[in-house]
Scaffold this motif. Structure first.
Motif, PDB file in Angstrom:
ATOM      1  N   ALA A   1       0.820  -1.206   0.000  1.00 57.97           N
ATOM      2  CA  ALA A   1       0.000   0.000   0.000  1.00 57.97           C
ATOM      3  C   ALA A   1       0.855   1.257   0.000  1.00 57.97           C
ATOM      4  O   ALA A   1       2.049   1.228   0.341  1.00 57.97           O
ATOM      5  CB  ALA A   1      -0.926  -0.006   1.228  1.00 57.97           C
ATOM      6  N   ASP A   2       0.244   2.355  -0.366  1.00 55.49           N
ATOM      7  CA  ASP A   2       0.921   3.648  -0.317  1.00 55.49           C
ATOM      8  C   ASP A   2       1.391   3.931   1.109  1.00 55.49           C
ATOM      9  O   ASP A   2       0.664   3.674   2.076  1.00 55.49           O
ATOM     10  CB  ASP A   2      -0.028   4.768  -0.746  1.00 55.49           C
ATOM     11  CG  ASP A   2      -0.482   4.642  -2.194  1.00 55.49           C
ATOM     12  OD1 ASP A   2      -0.055   3.696  -2.880  1.00 55.49           O
ATOM     13  OD2 ASP A   2      -1.282   5.502  -2.624  1.00 55.49           O
ATOM     14  N   GLY A   3       2.602   4.466   1.237  1.00 52.88           N
ATOM     15  CA  GLY A   3       3.097   4.893   2.534  1.00 52.88           C
ATOM     16  C   GLY A   3       3.287   3.781   3.540  1.00 52.88           C
ATOM     17  O   GLY A   3       3.253   4.024   4.747  1.00 52.88           O
TER      18      GLY A   3
ATOM     19  N   ARG B   1       6.129   5.895  -3.829  1.00 47.81           N
ATOM     20  CA  ARG B   1       4.747   5.596  -3.433  1.00 47.81           C
ATOM     21  C   ARG B   1       4.673   4.836  -2.124  1.00 47.81           C
ATOM     22  O   ARG B   1       3.848   5.145  -1.250  1.00 47.81           O
ATOM     23  CB  ARG B   1       4.051   4.794  -4.551  1.00 47.81           C
ATOM     24  CG  ARG B   1       2.592   4.449  -4.238  1.00 47.81           C
ATOM     25  CD  ARG B   1       1.970   3.604  -5.332  1.00 47.81           C
ATOM     26  NE  ARG B   1       2.570   2.277  -5.420  1.00 47.81           N
ATOM     27  CZ  ARG B   1       2.272   1.267  -4.607  1.00 47.81           C
ATOM     28  NH1 ARG B   1       1.413   1.434  -3.595  1.00 47.81           N
ATOM     29  NH2 ARG B   1       2.836   0.087  -4.775  1.00 47.81           N
ATOM     30  N   VAL B   2       5.522   3.795  -1.949  1.00 51.48           N
ATOM     31  CA  VAL B   2       5.411   2.960  -0.746  1.00 51.48           C
ATOM     32  C   VAL B   2       6.106   3.579   0.467  1.00 51.48           C
ATOM     33  O   VAL B   2       5.906   3.108   1.592  1.00 51.48           O
ATOM     34  CB  VAL B   2       5.941   1.532  -0.986  1.00 51.48           C
ATOM     35  CG1 VAL B   2       5.167   0.856  -2.124  1.00 51.48           C
ATOM     36  CG2 VAL B   2       7.434   1.526  -1.253  1.00 51.48           C
ATOM     37  N   LEU B   3       6.916   4.625   0.251  1.00 47.52           N
ATOM     38  CA  LEU B   3       7.526   5.306   1.384  1.00 47.52           C
ATOM     39  C   LEU B   3       6.516   6.211   2.085  1.00 47.52           C
ATOM     40  O   LEU B   3       5.750   6.928   1.434  1.00 47.52           O
ATOM     41  CB  LEU B   3       8.712   6.170   0.929  1.00 47.52           C
ATOM     42  CG  LEU B   3      10.072   5.499   0.799  1.00 47.52           C
ATOM     43  CD1 LEU B   3      11.074   6.480   0.195  1.00 47.52           C
ATOM     44  CD2 LEU B   3      10.571   4.974   2.147  1.00 47.52           C
TER      45      LEU B   3
END
Length: 286
Positions: free
Chosen positions: A135-137, A157-159
């Motif tokens: 997921a995002d973040g 995006r994933v950070l």
């Protein structure tokens, strides 16, 4: 003159020609044995201990594994992309409470799972193509050692906001002395690929702030032809499609060169890049 001397066109047992022939036969026997040994060795995982005593490589001054471990110890949720057999990630004394690794090659997935599951880390089989299956973040730290490709938009995006990407990567024209022995001269475009400046540009285009970028060229020595064979079987993108049979003439000539002149010397290129996603630091950091 009397006596039964050997005909002048035949080498005597102690003649230079006989000695040269014997030396050549011994060299060929060594070649066959070294190549057979290297061709039979496992190339699973990202463990290079097979090269002990057979090849050497200088290490970058920044000490990636140590610096990665320091960041993992302070992270709440961490992702290791393209973990290989999980050896580098597993070297960290402390992992983040939530640690996930991705890998695409099935033998490495199994190896990494066996190594990392006892440490509480999950291994996800992934194609190494966008999108990442998260997921995002989702992570406040993303790491990767020697990724084949860096998908900057997906990393961003994933950070989580305030999160960090930390990676050691292969730089331009790395070990091309060996590559060009087998494939011939490379084009300027091939020699310039994987430039650290391009990585900076791509990271910034994805919305990340590059906080550290360092590059070094490092001496590599191959002490015997077996080390060359094992290296090219393990690092498959160096000479794509490498097999012993396909490159037998080049291997034989390189074997002779090593025996006559000593270790074959090449230079690897490495760069370190650290980039931060703008925003307040994640509450997951410890």
């Amino acid at each position: 003159m009397t006596g039964s001397s050997a005909p002048s066109d035949q080498p005597s047992p102690c003649s230079p020609r006989s000695s040269s022939s014997s030396s050549s036969s011994a060299s060929e026997a060594r070649f066959d044995a070294l190549v057979a040994e290297a061709a039979a060795a496992s190339v699973d995982g990202w463990d290079f201990s097979w090269f002990d005593g057979r090849a050497t490589e200088q290490r970058p001054s920044w000490g990636y594994a140590r610096a990665m471990a320091d960041r993992l110890a302070r992270a709440g949720a961490a992702l290791d992309i393209q973990t290989g057999g999980g050896e580098v990630l597993a070297s960290a004394p402390v992992l983040a409470p939530l640690t996930v690794a991705t890998e695409s090659w099935p033998p490495n997935v199994a190896r990494a799972t066996a190594l990392l599951h006892p440490r509480g880390a999950a291994v996800v089989a992934d194609s190494d193509e966008p999108p990442l299956p998260f997921a995002d973040g989702a992570f406040d730290l993303v790491v990767s050692r020697h990724p084949v490709t860096t998908w900057w938009d997906e990393i961003a995006r994933v950070l989580a906001p305030g999160g960090t990407y930390f990676s050691q990567q292969v730089g331009p024209a790395s070990v091309f002395e060996l590559v060009e022995w087998f494939l011939g001269p490379r084009t300027p475009e091939e020699r310039g690929a994987r430039d650290p400046g391009h990585a900076r540009d791509d990271a910034e285009a994805a919305g990340l702030e590059v906080t550290d970028l360092r590059a070094e060229r490092l001496r590599v020595e191959f002490l015997d032809i077996g080390a060359v064979v094992h290296f090219l079987r393990k690092v498959i993108w160096m000479v794509p499609g490498f097999t012993v049979d396909a490159y037998l003439p080049q291997l034989r000539s390189l074997h002779r060169k090593i025996e006559e002149e000593g270790p074959f010397v090449a230079y690897s290129a490495r760069f370190l890049i650290e980039a931060r996603k703008p925003g307040p630091p994640s509450t997951g950091l410890r």
